[in-house]
Every structure is written in structure tokens, then in C-alpha cells.
Design an enzyme around this catalytic site. Sequence first.
Site, PDB file in Angstrom:
ATOM      1  N   CYS A  31       0.824  -1.213   0.000  1.00 31.12           N
ATOM      2  CA  CYS A  31       0.000   0.000   0.000  1.00 31.12           C
ATOM      3  C   CYS A  31       0.860   1.267   0.000  1.00 31.12           C
ATOM      4  O   CYS A  31       1.585   1.523   0.961  1.00 31.12           O
ATOM      5  CB  CYS A  31      -0.913  -0.056   1.230  1.00 31.12           C
ATOM      6  SG  CYS A  31      -1.761   1.472   1.621  1.00 31.12           S
ATOM      7  N   CYS A  82       0.151   3.686   2.841  1.00 31.25           N
ATOM      8  CA  CYS A  82       0.651   3.081   4.082  1.00 31.25           C
ATOM      9  C   CYS A  82       2.150   3.333   4.232  1.00 31.25           C
ATOM     10  O   CYS A  82       2.637   3.627   5.330  1.00 31.25           O
ATOM     11  CB  CYS A  82       0.382   1.578   4.113  1.00 31.25           C
ATOM     12  SG  CYS A  82      -1.370   1.145   4.034  1.00 31.25           S
TER      13      CYS A  82
END
Length: 102
Positions: free
Chosen positions: A31, A34
Site C-alpha cells: 500500500c 501506508c
Amino acid sequence: MSIQKLDKNNFNPTIENADKPIIVDFYAEWCGPCKMMAPVMEEIARSNDNIAVYRVDVDENPDLAVQFSIMSIPTIISFKDAKPYKTAVGAQGMPNILKLVQ
């Protein structure tokens, strides 16, 4: 303090035995947002001794993702008294994350 990883085996005991507010970052290695959050979470962990910061990899711990209704990542949940307190979804700045424990 450094960020600790939580999984299905240590999640509940860690949350239940906490003596300070907790922030849990639900993330995945693939991600992009992230990855952007990782240095922010590290800085919060390093500069706030009164907050415990943890991470949960949703790919490795799908049961925890389901338990906390994680639909998008990153999702950051604060816990007080062993219960979810506030939630933020998506990449956040440090001030917004710190507001989760106020």
C-alpha cells in the site's frame, strides 16, 4: 519507543493490558499511502512516551481486519480502556493522528 507489530495471537492481550492510549495502524506492505504513513507513525512512537504505537498487517491478519471493519488502508484506530476510541482512514498528518488519543 519503537512500533511493535501485532497479530491475532498478541492483539487482545496487548490492548487489554495497556496502561496508556494506543494507536494501531492497519496497513499492508504493498500500500503506497501506508508506506507514506510509516515515517509519521515512527515519529509518533519515538516522540510520545505516553502513547503506544502498533501496526497490524491486514494481509497477514485478515481476521483482525474483519473484526475492526477495515475496508480501506491505512486505517488508524486509537484504543482507550481496551476499546476502539477514534478512527482515521487514509494517509494522515501527525496532528490528526494525535487527535485520535485526545
